[in-house]
Design a protein around this motif. Structure first.
Motif, PDB file in Angstrom:
ATOM      1  N   SER A 135      32.179  38.891  51.329  1.00 42.05           N
ATOM      2  CA  SER A 135      30.859  38.676  50.519  1.00 42.05           C
ATOM      3  C   SER A 135      30.716  39.180  49.438  1.00 42.05           C
ATOM      4  N   PRO A 136      29.828  38.347  48.261  1.00 46.77           N
ATOM      5  CA  PRO A 136      29.715  39.681  47.567  1.00 46.77           C
ATOM      6  C   PRO A 136      28.713  40.730  48.145  1.00 46.77           C
ATOM      7  N   THR A 137      28.595  41.370  48.496  1.00 50.62           N
ATOM      8  CA  THR A 137      27.677  42.800  49.560  1.00 50.62           C
ATOM      9  C   THR A 137      28.580  43.184  49.692  1.00 50.62           C
ATOM     10  N   GLU A 138      29.120  42.847  50.661  1.00 55.13           N
ATOM     11  CA  GLU A 138      30.465  43.646  50.878  1.00 55.13           C
ATOM     12  C   GLU A 138      31.387  44.389  49.808  1.00 55.13           C
ATOM     13  N   MET A 139      32.112  43.621  48.615  1.00 54.62           N
ATOM     14  CA  MET A 139      32.685  44.013  47.757  1.00 54.62           C
ATOM     15  C   MET A 139      32.004  45.069  46.802  1.00 54.62           C
ATOM     16  N   ARG A 140      30.521  44.258  46.353  1.00 53.61           N
ATOM     17  CA  ARG A 140      29.647  45.848  46.139  1.00 53.61           C
ATOM     18  C   ARG A 140      29.157  47.112  46.937  1.00 53.61           C
ATOM     19  N   ARG A 141      29.116  46.734  47.998  1.00 54.41           N
ATOM     20  CA  ARG A 141      29.432  47.790  48.747  1.00 54.41           C
ATOM     21  C   ARG A 141      30.634  49.072  48.443  1.00 54.41           C
ATOM     22  N   THR A 142      31.563  47.710  48.693  1.00 54.20           N
ATOM     23  CA  THR A 142      32.953  48.963  49.164  1.00 54.20           C
ATOM     24  C   THR A 142      33.236  49.354  47.154  1.00 54.20           C
ATOM     25  N   ILE A 143      33.076  48.534  45.667  1.00 59.17           N
ATOM     26  CA  ILE A 143      33.219  49.320  44.968  1.00 59.17           C
ATOM     27  C   ILE A 143      32.598  50.279  44.543  1.00 59.17           C
ATOM     28  N   ALA A 144      31.057  50.281  45.469  1.00 60.63           N
ATOM     29  CA  ALA A 144      30.623  51.115  45.325  1.00 60.63           C
ATOM     30  C   ALA A 144      30.593  52.410  45.675  1.00 60.63           C
ATOM     31  N   LEU A 145      31.426  52.759  46.824  1.00 57.98           N
ATOM     32  CA  LEU A 145      32.045  53.316  47.964  1.00 57.98           C
ATOM     33  C   LEU A 145      33.313  54.510  46.970  1.00 57.98           C
TER      34      LEU A 145
ATOM     35  N   SER B 261      51.781  56.629  29.200  1.00 54.14           N
ATOM     36  CA  SER B 261      50.484  56.627  30.051  1.00 54.14           C
ATOM     37  C   SER B 261      48.936  55.572  29.992  1.00 54.14           C
ATOM     38  N   THR B 262      48.754  55.044  30.408  1.00 57.82           N
ATOM     39  CA  THR B 262      47.696  54.467  30.003  1.00 57.82           C
ATOM     40  C   THR B 262      46.965  53.513  30.636  1.00 57.82           C
ATOM     41  N   ARG B 263      45.469  52.719  30.502  1.00 57.37           N
ATOM     42  CA  ARG B 263      44.482  52.965  31.466  1.00 57.37           C
ATOM     43  C   ARG B 263      44.709  51.684  32.484  1.00 57.37           C
ATOM     44  N   ILE B 264      45.192  52.142  34.000  1.00 60.15           N
ATOM     45  CA  ILE B 264      45.231  50.788  34.553  1.00 60.15           C
ATOM     46  C   ILE B 264      43.829  50.339  35.195  1.00 60.15           C
ATOM     47  N   VAL B 265      43.788  48.801  35.336  1.00 60.67           N
ATOM     48  CA  VAL B 265      42.937  48.051  35.340  1.00 60.67           C
ATOM     49  C   VAL B 265      43.448  47.089  35.796  1.00 60.67           C
ATOM     50  N   ALA B 266      42.387  46.570  37.396  1.00 54.23           N
ATOM     51  CA  ALA B 266      42.352  45.368  38.080  1.00 54.23           C
ATOM     52  C   ALA B 266      41.229  44.760  38.053  1.00 54.23           C
ATOM     53  N   THR B 267      41.367  43.457  38.420  1.00 52.77           N
ATOM     54  CA  THR B 267      39.948  42.244  39.098  1.00 52.77           C
ATOM     55  C   THR B 267      39.306  42.836  40.623  1.00 52.77           C
ATOM     56  N   ALA B 268      38.550  41.949  40.602  1.00 60.41           N
ATOM     57  CA  ALA B 268      37.785  42.360  41.892  1.00 60.41           C
ATOM     58  C   ALA B 268      38.953  40.798  42.733  1.00 60.41           C
ATOM     59  N   GLY B 269      39.393  39.729  41.282  1.00 63.55           N
ATOM     60  CA  GLY B 269      39.702  38.595  42.195  1.00 63.55           C
ATOM     61  C   GLY B 269      41.115  38.479  41.902  1.00 63.55           C
TER      62      GLY B 269
ATOM     63  N   ASN C 166      31.976  38.912  40.131  1.00 65.99           N
ATOM     64  CA  ASN C 166      32.471  37.674  40.701  1.00 65.99           C
ATOM     65  C   ASN C 166      34.077  38.182  40.669  1.00 65.99           C
ATOM     66  N   GLU C 167      35.302  36.900  40.730  1.00 57.32           N
ATOM     67  CA  GLU C 167      36.950  37.188  40.293  1.00 57.32           C
ATOM     68  C   GLU C 167      36.972  38.313  39.109  1.00 57.32           C
ATOM     69  N   ASN C 168      36.269  38.134  38.688  1.00 53.26           N
ATOM     70  CA  ASN C 168      36.153  38.389  37.032  1.00 53.26           C
ATOM     71  C   ASN C 168      36.466  39.882  36.881  1.00 53.26           C
ATOM     72  N   THR C 169      34.779  40.549  37.399  1.00 51.59           N
ATOM     73  CA  THR C 169      34.588  41.665  37.624  1.00 51.59           C
ATOM     74  C   THR C 169      35.795  42.598  37.541  1.00 51.59           C
ATOM     75  N   ARG C 170      35.766  43.534  36.673  1.00 48.00           N
ATOM     76  CA  ARG C 170      36.879  45.010  36.329  1.00 48.00           C
ATOM     77  C   ARG C 170      37.095  45.780  36.530  1.00 48.00           C
TER      78      ARG C 170
ATOM     79  N   ASP D 238      32.399  46.216  34.437  1.00 49.11           N
ATOM     80  CA  ASP D 238      31.313  45.404  34.597  1.00 49.11           C
ATOM     81  C   ASP D 238      30.361  45.881  36.040  1.00 49.11           C
ATOM     82  N   ILE D 239      29.018  44.907  34.955  1.00 45.98           N
ATOM     83  CA  ILE D 239      27.621  45.315  36.293  1.00 45.98           C
ATOM     84  C   ILE D 239      27.868  44.518  37.584  1.00 45.98           C
TER      85      ILE D 239
END
Length: 214
Positions: free
Chosen positions: A139-149, A114-122, A166-170, A160-161
């Motif tokens: 769009s960045p706004t759509e992505m932020r809204r979706t990830i926040a949900l 069992s480990t920590r599973i991490v994905a990036t937005a990209g 961006n595409e490297n946001t984990r 990350d904040i």
């Protein structure tokens, strides 16, 4: 049950009420969530409340024909029942859920334990594009809204904040994704979930994504 609840303090009764309301809203509770400030996993008070009063809560939900279950391995307490209807998710959140489940399963299959599973937005957008479930990068706004949900529903935890998305946001993918998507045919479902089909439709948060494949 009445005797049990009357013996509790006002603070304990309020904690139980909040935990029950949260279970009804999203059908599950996560034992630990990642805290970006401390860079450590922290125990959630709602899970601790349910764990402390587990037998009482099982009896409480049983009255309504709902079962309360605990997955100790993944650290999840959840409810199941035919009368439960999860809240609705917009299309992009549904697409991201499917991709997150795919990434989670792929990484777990490669992990020795069992480990920590991490994905990036990209990575998420790249896979969504490969399955042709999005026509272009949101769009960045759509992505932020979706990830926040998805964060609200304890499915992901951004490392990350989001304001600097961006595409490297984990983001950590929590094992709760297994409760939302329990099917074994995620790839087939993604291939059938084209941009033209079901456009604008919403999907219930718990276990109803599988209905899209029927």
């Amino acid at each position: 049950m009445i005797t049990y609840i009357e013996e509790l303090t006002d603070q304990e009764r309020e904690a139980i009420r909040e935990a029950i309301q949260l279970l009804y809203r999203q059908t599950y509770l996560l034992e630990r969530r990642y805290d970006r400030r401390t860079e450590k996993y922290q125990y959630t008070k709602e899970y601790r409340t349910c764990s402390t009063h587990l037998e009482f809560l099982k009896d409480y939900f049983a009255v309504a024909g709902i079962s309360l279950e605990e997955n100790v391995h993944d650290g999840i307490i959840y409810i199941q029942g035919e009368t439960l209807w999860g809240e609705k998710l917009p299309r992009l959140a549904t697409v991201y859920l499917l991709i997150l489940k795919l990434i989670y399963d792929e990484q777990m299959a490669q992990a020795a334990s069992s480990t920590r599973i991490v994905a990036t937005a990209g990575e998420i957008n790249q896979k969504a594009g490969a399955f042709r479930v999005i026509k272009s990068i949101p769009s960045p706004t759509e992505m932020r809204r979706t990830i926040a949900l998805l964060k609200k529903y304890q499915i992901v935890e951004p490392l990350d904040i989001l304001e600097e998305l961006n595409e490297n946001t984990r983001m950590i993918i929590y094992p709760t994704v297994n409760l939302v998507l329990s099917g074994d045919h995620i790839r087939e479902l993604l291939e059938s979930f084209s941009e033209e089909e079901n456009s604008g439709e919403e999907t219930a948060i718990q276990n109803t994504i599988e209905d899209l494949s029927e």
